[in-house]
Design a protein around this motif. Sequence first.
Motif, PDB file in Angstrom:
ATOM      1  N   ALA A 156       0.825  -1.205   0.000  1.00 30.77           N
ATOM      2  CA  ALA A 156       0.000   0.000   0.000  1.00 30.77           C
ATOM      3  C   ALA A 156       0.863   1.260   0.000  1.00 30.77           C
ATOM      4  CB  ALA A 156      -0.927  -0.003   1.215  1.00 30.77           C
ATOM      5  N   VAL A 157       1.932   1.275   0.790  1.00 28.67           N
ATOM      6  CA  VAL A 157       2.828   2.432   0.812  1.00 28.67           C
ATOM      7  C   VAL A 157       3.504   2.619  -0.546  1.00 28.67           C
ATOM      8  CG1 VAL A 157       4.993   3.315   1.779  1.00 28.67           C
ATOM      9  CG2 VAL A 157       3.230   2.409   3.300  1.00 28.67           C
ATOM     10  N   ALA A 158       3.922   1.511  -1.170  1.00 28.06           N
ATOM     11  CA  ALA A 158       4.558   1.607  -2.490  1.00 28.06           C
ATOM     12  C   ALA A 158       3.626   2.254  -3.502  1.00 28.06           C
ATOM     13  CB  ALA A 158       4.992   0.226  -2.963  1.00 28.06           C
ATOM     14  N   MET A 159       2.332   1.942  -3.422  1.00 31.56           N
ATOM     15  CA  MET A 159       1.371   2.532  -4.359  1.00 31.56           C
ATOM     16  C   MET A 159       1.179   4.023  -4.104  1.00 31.56           C
ATOM     17  SD  MET A 159       0.536   0.056  -6.352  1.00 31.56           S
ATOM     18  CE  MET A 159      -0.897   0.692  -7.213  1.00 31.56           C
ATOM     19  N   GLN A 160       1.456   4.487  -2.883  1.00 32.31           N
ATOM     20  CA  GLN A 160       1.247   5.898  -2.559  1.00 32.31           C
ATOM     21  C   GLN A 160       2.441   6.772  -2.936  1.00 32.31           C
ATOM     22  OE1 GLN A 160      -1.825   6.770  -1.389  1.00 32.31           O
ATOM     23  NE2 GLN A 160      -2.249   4.587  -1.638  1.00 32.31           N
ATOM     24  N   ILE A 161       3.650   6.240  -2.852  1.00 30.86           N
ATOM     25  CA  ILE A 161       4.831   7.097  -3.008  1.00 30.86           C
ATOM     26  C   ILE A 161       5.324   7.169  -4.451  1.00 30.86           C
ATOM     27  CG2 ILE A 161       5.595   6.746  -0.633  1.00 30.86           C
ATOM     28  CD1 ILE A 161       7.617   4.712  -1.643  1.00 30.86           C
ATOM     29  N   PHE A 162       4.809   6.290  -5.334  1.00 26.51           N
ATOM     30  CA  PHE A 162       5.245   6.300  -6.725  1.00 26.51           C
ATOM     31  C   PHE A 162       4.152   6.874  -7.622  1.00 26.51           C
ATOM     32  CE2 PHE A 162       8.206   3.223  -5.028  1.00 26.51           C
ATOM     33  CZ  PHE A 162       9.370   3.490  -5.737  1.00 26.51           C
ATOM     34  N   ALA A 163       4.590   7.558  -8.667  1.00 26.61           N
ATOM     35  CA  ALA A 163       3.653   8.029  -9.686  1.00 26.61           C
ATOM     36  C   ALA A 163       3.072   6.828 -10.430  1.00 26.61           C
ATOM     37  CB  ALA A 163       4.370   8.956 -10.665  1.00 26.61           C
ATOM     38  N   PRO A 164       1.854   6.968 -10.988  1.00 32.71           N
ATOM     39  CA  PRO A 164       1.215   5.815 -11.645  1.00 32.71           C
ATOM     40  C   PRO A 164       2.073   5.143 -12.706  1.00 32.71           C
ATOM     41  CG  PRO A 164      -0.370   7.588 -11.369  1.00 32.71           C
ATOM     42  CD  PRO A 164       0.950   8.135 -10.933  1.00 32.71           C
ATOM     43  N   GLU A 165       2.823   5.929 -13.479  1.00 37.90           N
ATOM     44  CA  GLU A 165       3.635   5.303 -14.536  1.00 37.90           C
ATOM     45  C   GLU A 165       4.801   4.493 -13.978  1.00 37.90           C
ATOM     46  OE1 GLU A 165       4.868   9.681 -14.133  1.00 37.90           O
ATOM     47  OE2 GLU A 165       3.007   8.518 -14.248  1.00 37.90           O
ATOM     48  N   GLU A 166       5.149   4.718 -12.685  1.00 40.04           N
ATOM     49  CA  GLU A 166       6.227   3.945 -12.065  1.00 40.04           C
ATOM     50  C   GLU A 166       5.723   2.744 -11.275  1.00 40.04           C
ATOM     51  OE1 GLU A 166       9.829   7.066 -11.214  1.00 40.04           O
ATOM     52  OE2 GLU A 166       8.124   7.132  -9.840  1.00 40.04           O
ATOM     53  N   HIS A 167       4.390   2.621 -11.163  1.00 40.57           N
ATOM     54  CA  HIS A 167       3.836   1.513 -10.383  1.00 40.57           C
ATOM     55  C   HIS A 167       4.297   0.147 -10.869  1.00 40.57           C
ATOM     56  CE1 HIS A 167       0.281   4.032  -8.617  1.00 40.57           C
ATOM     57  NE2 HIS A 167       1.410   4.192  -7.966  1.00 40.57           N
ATOM     58  N   PRO A 168       4.294  -0.138 -12.196  1.00 41.67           N
ATOM     59  CA  PRO A 168       4.702  -1.486 -12.626  1.00 41.67           C
ATOM     60  C   PRO A 168       6.107  -1.871 -12.171  1.00 41.67           C
ATOM     61  CG  PRO A 168       3.553  -0.364 -14.411  1.00 41.67           C
ATOM     62  CD  PRO A 168       3.779   0.652 -13.330  1.00 41.67           C
ATOM     63  N   ARG A 169       7.065  -0.940 -12.277  1.00 42.96           N
ATOM     64  CA  ARG A 169       8.423  -1.292 -11.861  1.00 42.96           C
ATOM     65  C   ARG A 169       8.513  -1.440 -10.347  1.00 42.96           C
ATOM     66  NH1 ARG A 169      14.318   1.535 -13.188  1.00 42.96           N
ATOM     67  NH2 ARG A 169      15.519  -0.185 -12.311  1.00 42.96           N
ATOM     68  N   ALA A 170       7.835  -0.555  -9.604  1.00 42.78           N
ATOM     69  CA  ALA A 170       7.866  -0.654  -8.137  1.00 42.78           C
ATOM     70  C   ALA A 170       7.249  -1.970  -7.675  1.00 42.78           C
ATOM     71  CB  ALA A 170       7.127   0.531  -7.519  1.00 42.78           C
ATOM     72  N   ILE A 171       6.116  -2.347  -8.278  1.00 40.20           N
ATOM     73  CA  ILE A 171       5.477  -3.614  -7.906  1.00 40.20           C
ATOM     74  C   ILE A 171       6.347  -4.791  -8.338  1.00 40.20           C
ATOM     75  CG2 ILE A 171       3.480  -5.096  -8.355  1.00 40.20           C
ATOM     76  CD1 ILE A 171       1.761  -2.619  -8.459  1.00 40.20           C
ATOM     77  N   GLY A 172       7.056  -4.639  -9.467  1.00 36.57           N
ATOM     78  CA  GLY A 172       7.961  -5.695  -9.893  1.00 36.57           C
ATOM     79  C   GLY A 172       9.063  -5.952  -8.868  1.00 36.57           C
ATOM     80  N   ILE A 173       9.643  -4.881  -8.348  1.00 36.25           N
ATOM     81  CA  ILE A 173      10.682  -5.035  -7.326  1.00 36.25           C
ATOM     82  C   ILE A 173      10.083  -5.633  -6.059  1.00 36.25           C
ATOM     83  CG2 ILE A 173      12.243  -3.747  -5.811  1.00 36.25           C
ATOM     84  CD1 ILE A 173      12.696  -1.817  -8.163  1.00 36.25           C
ATOM     85  N   TRP A 174       8.905  -5.149  -5.678  1.00 34.57           N
ATOM     86  CA  TRP A 174       8.206  -5.696  -4.500  1.00 34.57           C
ATOM     87  C   TRP A 174       7.951  -7.189  -4.688  1.00 34.57           C
ATOM     88  CZ3 TRP A 174       3.433  -7.972  -3.722  1.00 34.57           C
ATOM     89  CH2 TRP A 174       2.948  -8.023  -2.410  1.00 34.57           C
ATOM     90  N   SER A 175       7.532  -7.603  -5.904  1.00 34.28           N
ATOM     91  CA  SER A 175       7.279  -9.016  -6.176  1.00 34.28           C
ATOM     92  C   SER A 175       8.567  -9.829  -6.152  1.00 34.28           C
ATOM     93  CB  SER A 175       6.596  -9.182  -7.537  1.00 34.28           C
ATOM     94  OG  SER A 175       5.348  -8.544  -7.571  1.00 34.28           O
ATOM     95  N   ALA A 176       9.660  -9.233  -6.642  1.00 29.75           N
ATOM     96  CA  ALA A 176      10.925  -9.959  -6.673  1.00 29.75           C
ATOM     97  C   ALA A 176      11.405 -10.311  -5.275  1.00 29.75           C
ATOM     98  CB  ALA A 176      11.982  -9.130  -7.393  1.00 29.75           C
ATOM     99  N   VAL A 177      11.055  -9.488  -4.301  1.00 28.25           N
ATOM    100  CA  VAL A 177      11.452  -9.781  -2.929  1.00 28.25           C
ATOM    101  C   VAL A 177      10.805 -11.083  -2.456  1.00 28.25           C
ATOM    102  CG1 VAL A 177      11.351  -8.937  -0.541  1.00 28.25           C
ATOM    103  CG2 VAL A 177      11.889  -7.369  -2.392  1.00 28.25           C
ATOM    104  N   ASN A 178       9.595 -11.389  -2.945  1.00 29.90           N
ATOM    105  CA  ASN A 178       8.961 -12.659  -2.606  1.00 29.90           C
ATOM    106  C   ASN A 178       9.829 -13.828  -3.053  1.00 29.90           C
ATOM    107  OD1 ASN A 178       6.150 -11.995  -1.530  1.00 29.90           O
ATOM    108  ND2 ASN A 178       6.174 -10.799  -3.401  1.00 29.90           N
ATOM    109  N   ALA A 179      10.304 -13.763  -4.302  1.00 33.65           N
ATOM    110  CA  ALA A 179      11.152 -14.831  -4.820  1.00 33.65           C
ATOM    111  C   ALA A 179      12.473 -14.907  -4.060  1.00 33.65           C
ATOM    112  CB  ALA A 179      11.410 -14.607  -6.311  1.00 33.65           C
ATOM    113  N   LEU A 180      13.026 -13.744  -3.705  1.00 35.92           N
ATOM    114  CA  LEU A 180      14.284 -13.719  -2.957  1.00 35.92           C
ATOM    115  C   LEU A 180      14.106 -14.372  -1.590  1.00 35.92           C
ATOM    116  CD1 LEU A 180      17.202 -12.735  -3.101  1.00 35.92           C
ATOM    117  CD2 LEU A 180      16.445 -10.586  -2.075  1.00 35.92           C
ATOM    118  N   GLY A 181      12.974 -14.093  -0.938  1.00 32.39           N
ATOM    119  CA  GLY A 181      12.699 -14.710   0.353  1.00 32.39           C
ATOM    120  C   GLY A 181      12.560 -16.215   0.248  1.00 32.39           C
TER     121      GLY A 181
END
Length: 519
Positions: A156-181
């Motif tokens: 939720a915080v990631a969606m608030q601090i990034f502009a809409p056009e940056e959401h896909p990359r921010a969510i991609g990094i957030w998702s990658a942390v799942n795989a890293l874990g």
Amino acid sequence: MYGMSTTSSAQAPDQAPNPDPDEAPDPDPDEAPDPDPAGHPQRWLILGVICLAQLTVLLDNTVLNVAIPSLTQELDAATSDIQWMINAYSLVQSGLLLTAGSAADRYGRKKMLIAGLALFGIGSLAAGLASSTGQLIAARAGMGVGGALLLTTTLAVAMQIFAPEEHPRAIGIWSAVNALGFAAGPLIGGFVLDHFWWGAIFLINLPVVALGLVAVVALVPESKNPRGDRPDLLGALLSTVGMTALVLAIISGPEHGWTSGRALAGGGVAMAALALFARWESRIPYPMLDLHFFRDQRFTGAVAGAVLITFGMGGALFLLTQHLQFVLGYEPLEAGLRTAPLALVVVALNFSGLSAKWTAGLGTPLSVGLGMVLMSGGLVSIALPASDGYAGTLLGLVLIGVGCAVANPAMAHAVMSAIPPAKAGVGAGINGTLAEFGNGLGVAVLGAVLNSRFAALIPVAATSLPAALAAAGSAGERREITEAFSSGLRTSQLAGAVAVLLGGLLAAALLRRAERAAA
């Protein structure tokens, strides 16, 4: 807050005027003003902080597995105790995800992020110092509360601090942390246990939690629903009871039988509580989960895809560890290392921004469809008889990693963008709940397919591979039992591949239809 494209039906509840002027929230000095459309100036540093907090939670999902032998010896833990040590965390966390997201929207995402870190740290300290199985189970449940708050507020915080056009990359990094874990948990756990006692796997969370608390307080801006809906206490109770009972039923089915009292009782309570939850949410003016969201085809498409992708992935990875150890003959640590290519591919594609570029070029429907087709192909590659060596398995892991890197962020973005920004916490809760549900269902259903096929082919009466091998009377029978288990693994992996493929086609079709309707 940053605007996200939604259907008018989904936005209507958030745009309705407050029916009672006395209910209007007082100005909050801690609440940040409307953010800059270009994004928060320290957004990438903040993303690193919240991903560090999220990684701590994800590591704890897998790190305990490597400590099971130590816990069995030092705490004299029975099999049922071990199951509850693992399940207490996932039950509490999955049951509270939606409620945690709603609380973050109402009371402030920064406040809930701090509370989640604090609870997770306290639970980790209690778990590390536990001297009995009961204490450890209770501490794990407390960590689950903190984990639910962290998993929802970070997205939720990631969606608030990034502009809409940056959401896909921010969510991609957030998702990658799942795989890293997923990849790092067993490796870190194995390293710690080689040098320290079992409690250290929990105490290593403490410095990370302390660093996260300082960074969150200093860097993360406060954000919350500006209207401040009344708390939906009954909805929170019903959703928590329903989701906890549902996950308990899914966990109990493979262990005790689908017709056992525990599985049937859990399923019955889940159906009743979730039905009451849906009815209650449709009748109140301030619902925790606005059911109008499900009228948005983009939302329903993303929901269908998210459940089926985690169904196939959760079940397939559960089967993969057994394939590497029982069929290919690797030791547990070596098997963990040989699954690492999957996570490394996901991390590389998302952290480099390549997956976000591909999604922008292909569009969400095609990205979801293509990603899940690649994942399905990877599961087939692992299941093929020719992959009795590691080469086919490695190809399958790479294909699954590429598919995950493309499809997962696209679907998470579709879910979040179909929900008003003021409900970002609820959106993150929905996203996490879908992942937990699909993962548990995949393990249960594909595990049942494996057991059914295995039991039909073996020449002795047994419910597991070790028991069947122990009951075998000759080398020929043992070979036949191993081949039967391998056949069961292939059958269940192919079933997972079909589920992922159909999920990709369904989600892509619904998302494409939603785009055409919006156009």
